[in-house]
Write an enzyme that holds these catalytic residues in place. Structure first.
Site, PDB file in Angstrom:
ATOM      1  N   ARG B  11       0.930  -1.134   0.027  1.00 39.26           N
ATOM      2  CA  ARG B  11      -0.172   0.171   0.052  1.00 39.26           C
ATOM      3  C   ARG B  11       0.944   1.361   0.207  1.00 39.26           C
ATOM      4  NH1 ARG B  11      -2.409   1.218   6.091  1.00 39.26           N
ATOM      5  NH2 ARG B  11      -0.784   0.369   7.229  1.00 39.26           N
ATOM      6  N   SER B  38      -5.164   5.480   5.258  1.00 41.67           N
ATOM      7  CA  SER B  38      -5.006   3.923   5.100  1.00 41.67           C
ATOM      8  C   SER B  38      -4.460   3.323   3.785  1.00 41.67           C
ATOM      9  CB  SER B  38      -6.194   3.236   5.980  1.00 41.67           C
ATOM     10  OG  SER B  38      -6.398   3.558   7.084  1.00 41.67           O
ATOM     11  N   GLU B  59     -19.188   3.324  -0.780  1.00 43.42           N
ATOM     12  CA  GLU B  59     -18.457   2.667  -1.946  1.00 43.42           C
ATOM     13  C   GLU B  59     -18.945   2.460  -3.250  1.00 43.42           C
ATOM     14  OE1 GLU B  59     -18.874   1.424   1.051  1.00 43.42           O
ATOM     15  OE2 GLU B  59     -17.000   1.844   1.991  1.00 43.42           O
ATOM     16  N   PHE B  84     -14.387  -4.142   1.030  1.00 41.51           N
ATOM     17  CA  PHE B  84     -15.398  -3.176   0.724  1.00 41.51           C
ATOM     18  C   PHE B  84     -15.389  -2.823  -0.839  1.00 41.51           C
ATOM     19  CE2 PHE B  84     -14.065  -1.698   4.995  1.00 41.51           C
ATOM     20  CZ  PHE B  84     -14.663  -2.479   5.693  1.00 41.51           C
ATOM     21  N   HIS B 110      -5.327  -3.730   2.054  1.00 42.99           N
ATOM     22  CA  HIS B 110      -5.895  -4.328   3.392  1.00 42.99           C
ATOM     23  C   HIS B 110      -6.399  -5.868   2.927  1.00 42.99           C
ATOM     24  CE1 HIS B 110      -5.092  -0.392   5.098  1.00 42.99           C
ATOM     25  NE2 HIS B 110      -5.292  -1.020   6.220  1.00 42.99           N
ATOM     26  N   ASP B 118      -8.436  -6.559  13.020  1.00 43.53           N
ATOM     27  CA  ASP B 118      -9.780  -6.100  12.717  1.00 43.53           C
ATOM     28  C   ASP B 118     -10.648  -7.396  12.447  1.00 43.53           C
ATOM     29  OD1 ASP B 118      -9.222  -3.550  12.894  1.00 43.53           O
ATOM     30  OD2 ASP B 118      -9.006  -2.982  10.689  1.00 43.53           O
TER      31      ASP B 118
END
Lengths: 277, 315
Positions: B11, B38, B59, B84, B110, B118
């Site tokens: 990322r 993030s 989204e 997502f 992620h 998470d």
């Protein structure tokens, strides 16, 4: 493009003929109701309000139109053919195997179609993207999008409504085809959307309510976008589902249905006899 | 391979690559759904605020807006977490991006277990499955920072939608800046004759170690990094298996629909061989340290090496 009201009414009459013939000749049940309710809106957009070039569909400064309620494809196809994007005779292939005129619009197959639609609740977001790009490029084009009233049950419409207002997209006009019916029945019986004007106002939009079959009111509302500042514009166009086929008008079953040969002949005869104006 | 090039998350590499791309091409726009710090699109946002759009926690809107921008000549990179992007907005991605084959790039972070603590709601263990089944979609899972930079450039240049699968955690930088990267071409990491091991994404490092462990036990591993899971490099997969006569896949993703499935589709149809899938066995994730999660799902080097030993016996 013509601006006179009688010309627009005559154009609407011709487009209604094309829509009804196109669906009838597809030999399947078709979306008569929602196609006929928005004919006058589309005619005013394509034959008066919008800057566009049928012989140059990708002209980069063109005004955009997104048919978010993609099941009204017959109305869009008929208007595009009338405007000269492709030959009228193509319309008779609607929904047939191998046709460019799919049951719902495909931007890769049909000149003038700005986005492939059919799955509801997405066109306003797409229009927001186009409007943001227009702002970024300092272009003067406007983006227009047609929403169904049943369609706004989709939560994604409200995500887009929020974004349009947040980004102050005064180059965006949404027209709500308020024909009061969704597949199952009346919107207010199945999923109440009223007070719809207040909802959009609360989301930061300018809202105008008009008779969606009166070209004077449609043009006036579309034109008012030019004086509008900062806010996106929602035109609530009060329409009649199935407008032009008397026995389908405002009927629950008109969303998708068939006509018998006798009904078809009768409807076409009556449409011919409708005097413009 | 295996030089001391340091560590970086993919990322972070994405954020830097997007920034550089934005400097050289004004058509690049970045969109995010309230996670730009993030996903690292924040770097681009700071430099090019006019070309950055935070659409909020929405989204569905995010991906359809990106599609609309694409029709007006923009090259969007639209980012959020893998779970997502692919699940909240799947129909928008299908209808507005994949069906019209627009150049919209979905850079999702992620992925896999990398949002470890998470738990199941945030772990992207099925993202490749959702993206892989969409016609016109290209699916890329880079191994490291170097491949990420190259993948982002390739995605922008590719005339069609690309899903780029990125991770949160630091991983070793394995590829040289001048290494070859082409969409659809797998990378032969080491030649071998006893088994073909296919790995995608950021698990390359532990799979290299697994191959080294296996070597000590006398198993000669041919290791291939499949960064493009779709379209998969069928030619290299078949050529390698023709030589080794057995295959093992490694992924931080469900074996339903991921690299294992993609390999099975190739081998079942074109060159049947015993195929062992190492990955998430159709279960949800959970909270934990990344090492604990890898251990539970058999994704450590030692565990992969053991699976290699067993897989070879299936010949």
């Amino acid at each position: 493009m013509e601006k006179s009201v009688p010309d627009l009414l005559e154009r609407s009459r011709r487009v209604r003929e094309l829509v009804i013939r196109m669906i009838h000749e597809s030999e399947t049940a078709g979306h008569y109701g929602g196609s006929l309710s928005c004919v006058d809106i589309l005619v005013c957009l394509y034959f008066s309000s919008m800057k566009h070039r049928p012989n140059e569909p990708d002209w980069e400064d063109r005004d955009r139109f997104v048919l978010s309620k993609g099941h009204a494809a017959p109305a869009l196809y008929a208007v595009l053919a009338e405007a000269g994007y492709f030959p009228i005779r193509n319309l008779w292939s609607f929904k047939k195997f191998g046709s460019t005129l799919q049951g719902h619009p495909d931007m890769k197959l049909v000149p003038g179609v700005e986005m492939s639609t059919g799955s509801l609740g997405q066109g306003l977001s797409v229009a927001v993207g186009m409007a943001l790009a227009g702002k970024l490029d300092r272009k003067s084009y406007r983006v227009n999008v047609l929403l169904g009233d049943g369609e706004i049950d989709e939560g994604s419409v409200w995500e887009a409504a929020m974004a349009a207002s947040h980004y102050q997209l005064d180059n965006l006009t949404a027209v709500l085809d308020r024909n009061n019916l969704q597949v199952s029945g009346f919107t207010e019986s199945h999923m109440r959307i009223e007070p719809v004007a207040e909802k959009w106002k609360a989301f930061g939009w300018t809202v105008i309510e008009i008779d969606g079959h009166d070209p004077r009111q449609i043009l006036s509302a579309l034109g008012s976008a030019d004086q509008n500042s900062v806010k996106p514009l929602l035109i609530i166009a009060r329409t009649v589902k199935g407008k032009g086929i008397d026995f389908l008008e405002n009927k629950i079953g008109s969303h998708s249905c068939t006509l018998t040969s006798e009904q078809f002949a009768q409807v076409m005869q009556r449409l011919k006899g409708t005097p413009p104006g | 391979m295996r030089k001391n090039l340091g560590e970086k998350s993919t990322r972070d590499a994405y954020g830097e690559a997007l920034l550089r791309l934005g400097e050289s091409d004004s058509r690049i726009v970045a969109l995010d759904a309230d996670l730009s710090s993030s996903t690292r699109t924040s770097k681009f946002a700071e430099k090019f605020p006019d070309r950055f759009f935070n659409l909020g926690v929405a989204e569905q809107n995010l991906y359809a807006v990106a599609a609309g921008m694409s029709t007006c000549g923009k090259i969007p990179f639209a980012s959020t977490f893998a779970v997502f992007a692919t699940e909240r907005a799947l129909n928008q991605i299908k209808q507005c991006i994949a069906y019209p084959a627009l150049n919209v790039n979905i850079a999702a972070t992620h992925s896999g277990f990398t949002s470890s603590g998470d738990g199941a709601s945030h772990q992207g263990l099925t993202d490749m499955a959702f993206m892989r089944c969409l016609p016109n979609m290209t699916v890329i899972a880079p191994a490291d920072a170097t491949q990420t930079e190259k993948a982002i450039r390739a995605a922008a240049a590719h005339d069609g939608p690309v899903y780029v699968r990125l991770g949160k955690i630091d991983v070793p930088i394995l590829f040289d800046p001048d290494s070859d990267f082409r969409i659809g071409r797998a990378v032969l990491v080491r030649e071998g004759s006893d088994i073909t091991v296919l790995v995608t994404g950021i698990l390359l490092s532990q799979t290299i170690t697994a191959a080294e462990i296996a070597e000590k036990k006398g198993i000669d591993v041919e290791l291939i990094h499949v960064h493009t899971v779709k379209p998969i490099d069928r030619e290299m997969l078949v050529r390698s298996a023709t030589k080794t006569r057995c295959v093992l896949t490694v992924e931080d993703h469900s074996i339903v629909g991921g690299l294992g499935s993609a390999a099975a589709e190739v081998y079942a149809q074109y060159h049947p061989v015993p195929l062992t899938m190492v990955g998430v066995a159709d279960v949800f994730g959970e909270s934990g340290e990344i090492e604990q999660l890898y251990e539970k799902h058999g994704l450590t080097a030692v565990q992969i090496a053991d699976k290699i030993r067993i897989a070879v016996q299936r010949k």
